[in-house]
Design a protein around this motif. Structure first.
Motif, PDB file in Angstrom:
ATOM      1  N   GLU C 190      76.445  76.540 -16.968  1.00  0.00           N
ATOM      2  CA  GLU C 190      77.592  76.418 -16.285  1.00  0.00           C
ATOM      3  C   GLU C 190      77.887  75.216 -15.779  1.00  0.00           C
ATOM      4  N   ALA C 191      76.808  74.760 -15.035  1.00  0.00           N
ATOM      5  CA  ALA C 191      76.591  73.522 -14.020  1.00  0.00           C
ATOM      6  C   ALA C 191      76.262  72.220 -14.749  1.00  0.00           C
ATOM      7  N   ASP C 194      79.640  70.229 -14.579  1.00  0.00           N
ATOM      8  CA  ASP C 194      79.675  69.709 -13.410  1.00  0.00           C
ATOM      9  C   ASP C 194      78.929  68.801 -12.986  1.00  0.00           C
ATOM     10  N   ASP C 344      68.063  72.537  -8.672  1.00  0.00           N
ATOM     11  CA  ASP C 344      69.258  73.034  -8.202  1.00  0.00           C
ATOM     12  C   ASP C 344      69.416  74.255  -9.331  1.00  0.00           C
ATOM     13  N   PHE C 345      69.209  73.813 -10.660  1.00  0.00           N
ATOM     14  CA  PHE C 345      69.307  75.122 -11.728  1.00  0.00           C
ATOM     15  C   PHE C 345      68.099  74.883 -12.621  1.00  0.00           C
TER      16      PHE C 345
END
Lengths: 305, 226, 415, 271
Positions: C190-191, C194, C344-345
């Motif tokens: 999902e990131a 972004d 972060d992910f």
């Protein structure tokens, strides 16, 4: 002089950590360069000013120690050096400690290797580390090196029933028949204890599967740290105990010194190498604590605002 | 057409290799294709080296930032290539191993590449510390578990762990930290690694099939590129 | 999975026949050895009995390059006596002179000759060696190695491959026919959009690192397919991307991918070969250069997708230091902890391979994910059955349960 | 600004030369080419410190080390590729003349002509360099991707899927079960006790199971399924935390190695 260095560096490191902890109560983050500095100090200081920490042997290490300690004097122990120069820094210290312990207790030692590179390491460590502490020990009477034979597990398969078949002579071509140590030793089953030190294949695991289990001979192992977790499933059923990495060696050395104080004067590479390790681990754990303090104080402050 | 042929090649080669595992006369096919790959990769070096040289020469020409250091790269590259391809100073001449002790190539490795390599590697000691400081914070349940596991293992690897918990009797010795550390490595760690490995193998199987069947074809580029 | 009607009959047929072939053709082993005849004796020194019952059999499932020998060792080859010091194998090739092909230690009772050639016939004999004499066994009958075309010893591997691979293909097919398949969201993915958007807003570049392995590692391919999706967005937004690589072939593939994305976006003039640069094949040399790039160019977003080794944490920590958003993914379990700690992910293992399918939103690719789940379901069922059987067999010594475990272990054995 | 840079460079050069002289001096008794040896050891130490300086901040010393590293190591691997792959594996199969030039034994074989395939593909790959032939360089790429996909399909299935599954058939009562009576009369929490080994097997079984559920894509993680997947992620987190902690020791050893090099081989302040 050495002690002053140790004290100063300890004060510097621990004092610094406490200061940072106090600062962290105000939720102030630590610059990563400060963390780097601490790691550098924690590793460099014990190298410059050797410092040893009190190790207390864990049960897995102590079992090996007790086994050797409690064997009657004159027992025969086989030590197999199953490693190469790359692995040596990690496992050499335990090989030294165990050989010395056996000599101290008056056991006879048979040295051998399943690795081609092990034979050179073996003679090197005999002349450099092990024998200098025991000038009274006599080749062929108190110890013998039968060296390396090609064949990996195959070698083990043979020596479990007949050592001479695989090793007709020792490294200096003396027939085994004429070596007093082998008077009562025909196969691995006649040995009182086997210790395999290594980390690859063939190595400790093969000793357990091909000699320890089928021959019902007590086997202890010393392995590199990465391999240690794979050996635990065999303990305590199939192996007497495990020495894992530098830490295992350090624990063994400390137990040795505790029981036989005269070893305090010999070199203890395991304990020495644990110095930087311990300090660095302590520093990292301290920073984990500091990080959490910063986090919780910071969160509380946010809530108040 | 330009697009169909590569798709066919991938399909053909991929299927052939999968079935070769089950057909004894084709057993060595996989080995040979790996060798083929290595050979193609050496040809690709021309592209890589060409690119490296081009980038640094253009930096030099255009006097871009740090252009001076590009000279260092170019000289290092040229010199190493020279001593390696001609086996300068190799005691055994052309037939000897390129890394024979005493050769200039090996000396360059020992005194330039080796210290650089192992110091870069050693930087990890510092980064492990800074990462622990920042990442192991009890922000939520998952992070707390991560933190606790790491802390117990770290403690178990030092004499501290034993000292703190040596008073625990043998009948409860699992709570002695070094024992607990070993137990975690042999239970949770093993289980987690295994679940990840099984997942990965399935991911690879599906990925391979997508490539072989041409479902995944981004690497082929656009239809109309010339 | 309700639409059973859409299974193509061809597939079913193929599956069933292969199954049958594998089971029916499962070979039978075991042959009675002939009685050996002692053909040669020597009276010079110690007498020992010769090895007996030597038989030669064609090695199963090879390309005709192996023959297996088996014999009963000399009855004088006893532990502790040591009169027999070893065995020596002789071979006559197409009726030629017998040549020594191997010397074996005492107690040996089998040997595999891996140097035979199709179309030749061989006769073997084996001699027990004492100190100075040889005691020859019987000669074998003449034998020619045979070539087998299908390796039935791998039949279970084949079945498992068929099951898992078949499930993947089946669901790709289902999806191609337009059936909607549900796939849950994957957090890290999902990131991705972004992260690209953030770089665009900040006007800073995106750094894409496809690991340090070459194109012969599937993880690199997975990283590159994800690059294919990301670069489309990048081309649309006209964000700057930089991709340093450590393998020349990866450079070639990377350029191809990014170029085509710019073409699809209708702005091929914006593409430049400088976006993808080869650094060096050396692991830490590459890391040194990428670290330098990071601190100098200060990318807003860093993707670390592919095969990573010790360098994982060096790269991720530096990326973290410069304040970049980092999305990482690898299938090397040893490196995952470091990515989890510093990025972060993180796409964990299988998620890396699923990511490109997920991002593409191509129904066929999504279908393959469904096929993977069949594999997982199979794994879970087998594990539950295996564990229960092992437990019951252990606790109450139920022999049927123990043999069930043995069967499962045979099926799921790697040899 | 410029002035301080030059000053720093001068100081570093002076220190370098000083160390070289001292090092050469201390080596003069041991080896004949002590001047070169002295330089090499000083240079290694200089490179080591240059890389470490990156921890403080990016700086010209690091840039120098980095650029040198890139150039030298790229050539290193290129030479290795040439000598080990082309000379040792390709040439002996294709050309007797070249084999004797490079003094490698030829490897004759009936199917050696197949080795022209990678050569042709390699040349096709180089077609990228011509502006019009770019498209044909996709053929070798397609070949490589087919090879990778085909080889890894079976490889991973065998070693990761099949092997990991059969390794997980653990008896939940432990391997040394001797009946309930024996179990309860020997109940304790010692590290090598039955209860603890039993618990490890339960953890392995449930951990693998829940871990797989976490990776399940085609079902929403809700209800019981969601709970299991939650357990799965906890197991994964424990795994990651544990392996992180376990690796630290190895990483510190690397630094010990470097610092020992500086103190012993270069500065000679420890023995």
């Amino acid at each position: 002089m050495d002690n002053i260095g140790v004290i100063i560096s300890l004060i510097l490191i621990l004092g610094g950590l406490v200061t940072l902890l106090i600062r962290s109560l105000q939720a102030r983050e630590v610059d990563r360069r400060i963390i780097f500095l601490f790691i550098f100090l924690a590793v460099a200081a014990p190298i410059l000013f050797p410092m040893t920490f009190k190790e207390k042997a864990t049960q897995v290490v102590k079992s090996v120690f007790d086994k050797i300690e409690n064997l009657p004097e004159g027992s025969t122990v086989l030590l197999s050096f199953d490693f190469d120069p790359a692995m040596a820094p990690e496992v050499q210290p335990m090989a030294n400690a165990i050989s010395r312990h056996c000599f101290e207790k008056g056991h006879k030692i048979i040295f051998m290797s399943l690795w081609a590179t092990g034979q050179a390491l073996l003679s090197h460590s005999l002349s450099e580390f092990i024998l200098p502490g025991f000038p009274e020990k006599e080749n062929l009477v108190d110890y013998v090196s039968i060296g390396y034979k090609a064949g990996n597990e195959g070698v083990l398969n043979v020596i479990i029933t007949d050592i001479q078949k695989m090793f007709p002579t020792d490294v200096n071509s003396v027939p085994l028949d004429s070596i007093p140590i082998f008077d009562n030793i025909e196969s691995c089953k006649d040995l009182d204890f086997i210790m395999s030190i290594g980390g690859g294949k063939p190595g400790p695991k093969e000793w357990v599967l091909f000699v320890g289990d089928p021959g019902d001979v007590p086997v202890g192992v010393g392995v590199a740290a990465v391999v240690a977790p794979q050996m635990y499933p065999y303990y305590p059923g199939q192996i007497v105990g495990i020495l894992g990495g530098v830490k295992g060696a350090a624990e063994y050395e400390s137990e040795l010194i505790r029981v036989h104080p005269r070893f305090a004067e010999m070199d203890t590479p395991g304990l020495r190498m644990m110095g930087p390790q311990t300090l660095a681990h302590v520093v990292i754990m301290a920073f984990i604590v500091i990080g959490n303090v910063v986090f919780f104080r910071g969160r509380r402050r946010e809530k108040k605002e | 057409m330009k697009r169909q042929i590569p798709l066919f090649i991938t399909f053909f080669v991929g299927t052939l290799l999968i079935f070769s595992v089950f057909i004894p006369p084709m057993e060595t096919l996989g080995e040979n294709f790996t060798l083929f790959f290595d050979i193609i990769a050496v040809f690709a070096f021309f592209l890589g080296a060409g690119n490296l040289v081009r980038v640094h020469v253009s930096k030099l020409r255009k006097r871009k930032a740090d252009w001076g250091f590009s000279i260092v790269t170019l000289i290092g590259f040229g010199f190493m290539l020279f001593v390696g391809l001609l086996k300068i100073g190799n005691p055994g001449g052309i037939a000897a191993d390129v890394t024979a002790p005493g050769s200039w190539f090996q000396e360059m490795f020992n005194y330039v590449i080796n210290p650089l390599q192992s110091t870069m590697y050693a930087l990890l000691a510092f980064f492990v510390a800074s990462a622990s400081y920042r990442a192991f914070r009890a922000k939520n349940r998952e992070a707390t578990i991560l933190l606790m596991a790491a802390f117990v293992i770290l403690l178990g690897r030092t004499p501290l762990g034993m000292m703190l918990t040596a008073w625990i009797p043998d009948s409860l010795s699992i709570f002695q930290i070094p024992n607990m550390a070993v137990w975690i490595m042999n239970s949770f760690n093993l289980a987690g690694q295994r679940a990840i490995l099984i997942g990965i193998s399935l991911g690879v199987v599906a990925m391979s099939l997508r490539l072989i069947l041409g479902v995944e074809r981004t690497y082929l580029g656009g239809d109309d590129s010339g | 999975m309700r639409s059973r009607s859409s299974i193509s009959p061809g597939w079913t047929l193929l599956l069933v026949t292969t199954l049958l072939v594998c089971i029916v053709a499962a070979p039978t082993f075991g042959q009675m050895p002939d009685d050996g005849v002692i053909t040669f004796e020597d009276t010079v020194q110690v007498m020992v009995a010769a090895p007996t019952s030597l038989i030669a059999t064609d090695h199963k499932y090879d390309d005709g390059e192996k023959i297996d020998l088996q014999w009963v060792p000399s009855i004088d080859d006893l532990p502790g006596i040591g009169t027999v010091v070893g065995y020596r194998i002789y071979r006559q090739d197409d009726g030629g002179v017998a040549e020594v092909i191997a010397n074996l230690p005492a107690k040996a009772n089998h040997y595999r000759d891996e140097n035979t050639e199709l179309g030749h016939t061989y006769i073997y004999s084996v001699a027990a060696l004492t100190d100075g004499a040889e005691f020859m066994s019987n000669l074998t009958e003449s034998i020619s190695p045979e070539r087998e075309w299908i390796d039935f010893s791998k039949r279970y591997l084949f079945l498992i491959a068929l099951l898992v691979g078949g499930a993947v293909i089946y669901f790709i097919e289902i999806a191609r026919r337009g059936k909607k398949l549900f796939v849950r969201k994957i957090a890290g993915l999902e990131a991705v959009d972004d992260a690209v958007g953030r770089a665009t807003e900040m006007g800073r570049p995106i750094l894409f690192i496809p690991g340090i392995q070459d194109m012969d590692d599937v993880q690199t391919l997975a990283g590159l397919t994800i690059l294919g999706r990301i670069s489309k967005t990048i081309a649309d937004y006209d964000t700057e991307i930089f991709m340093p690589v450590s393998r020349s072939l990866v450079m070639t593939a990377g350029r191809e991918i990014i170029k085509s994305s710019y073409q699809t976006a209708g702005r091929p003039e914006k593409y430049s070969d400088n976006m993808v640069t080869y650094i060096t094949d050396e692991q830490f040399g590459y890391v040194a250069a990428v670290d330098g790039i990071m601190v100098r160019e200060k990318p807003a977003t860093v993707f670390l997708l592919g095969a990573f080794f010790a360098e994982s944490l060096i790269l991720a920590e530096t990326g973290n230091y410069i304040g970049a958003i980092q999305i990482a993914g690898t299938a090397r379990p040893a490196q995952l902890p470091f990515f989890i700690a510093a990025c972060d992910f993180t796409l964990i293992g299988e998620e890396l391979f699923a990511a490109s399918a997920y991002l593409s939103e191509d129904p066929k690719a999504l279908g393959s994910l469904k096929g993977q789940d069949v594999g997982k379901a199979v794994a879970m069922v087998i594990i539950v059955v295996g564990v229960l059987a092992a437990t019951m067999g252990q606790a109450w010594d139920i022999s049927s349960m123990n043999s069930l475990v043995d069967i499962l272990k045979t099926i799921f054995s790697t040899s | 600004m410029k002035k301080t840079t030059y000053l720093l460079m001068a100081v570093i050069s002076a220190l370098f030369v000083l160390s070289w002289i001292l090092k050469a001096g201390s080596l003069s008794g041991e080896t004949d080419n002590y001047v070169i040896q002295g330089f090499l050891i000083t240079f290694s130490a200089f490179l080591t410190l240059s890389v470490l300086s990156f921890l403080y901040a990016d700086n010209p010393l690091y840039k120098f080390a980095e650029h040198l590293f890139v150039g030298v190591s790229a050539a290193f691997w290129m030479c290795m590729g040439f000598w080990t792959t082309i000379v040792q594996n390709l040439i002996p199969r294709l050309s007797d003349g070249l084999s004797s030039f490079f003094e490698v034994p030829p490897q004759p074989g009936d199917y050696n002509f197949f080795f022209f395939i990678p050569v042709i593909l390699g040349i096709l790959l180089l077609m990228r360099l011509s502006p019009k032939g770019g498209w044909i360089s996709r053929w070798p790429l397609a070949f490589i991707i087919g090879t990778t996909a085909g080889l890894n399909f079976v490889r991973y299935l065998r070693s990761d899927f099949i092997k990991q599954i059969s390794n997980t058939f653990v008896p939940l009562l432990g391997t040394e079960w001797q009946g309930i009576g024996h179990f309860f009369s020997n109940l304790d929490l010692s590290a090598s006790g039955q209860l603890v080994t039993m618990a490890a097997n339960w953890v392995i079984f449930l951990g693998v199971f829940c871990g797989l559920i976490y990776f399940y894509f085609s079902k929403e993680h809700k209800g019981a399924f969601g709970a299991a997947s939650k357990v799965g992620i906890w197991v994964l987190m424990l795994t990651f935390g544990a392996s992180f902690g376990y690796t630290v020791m190895g990483r510190i050893s690397l630094l010990v190695g470097r610092i020992t090099f500086l103190f012993r081989d270069w500065l000679e302040i420890i023995s």
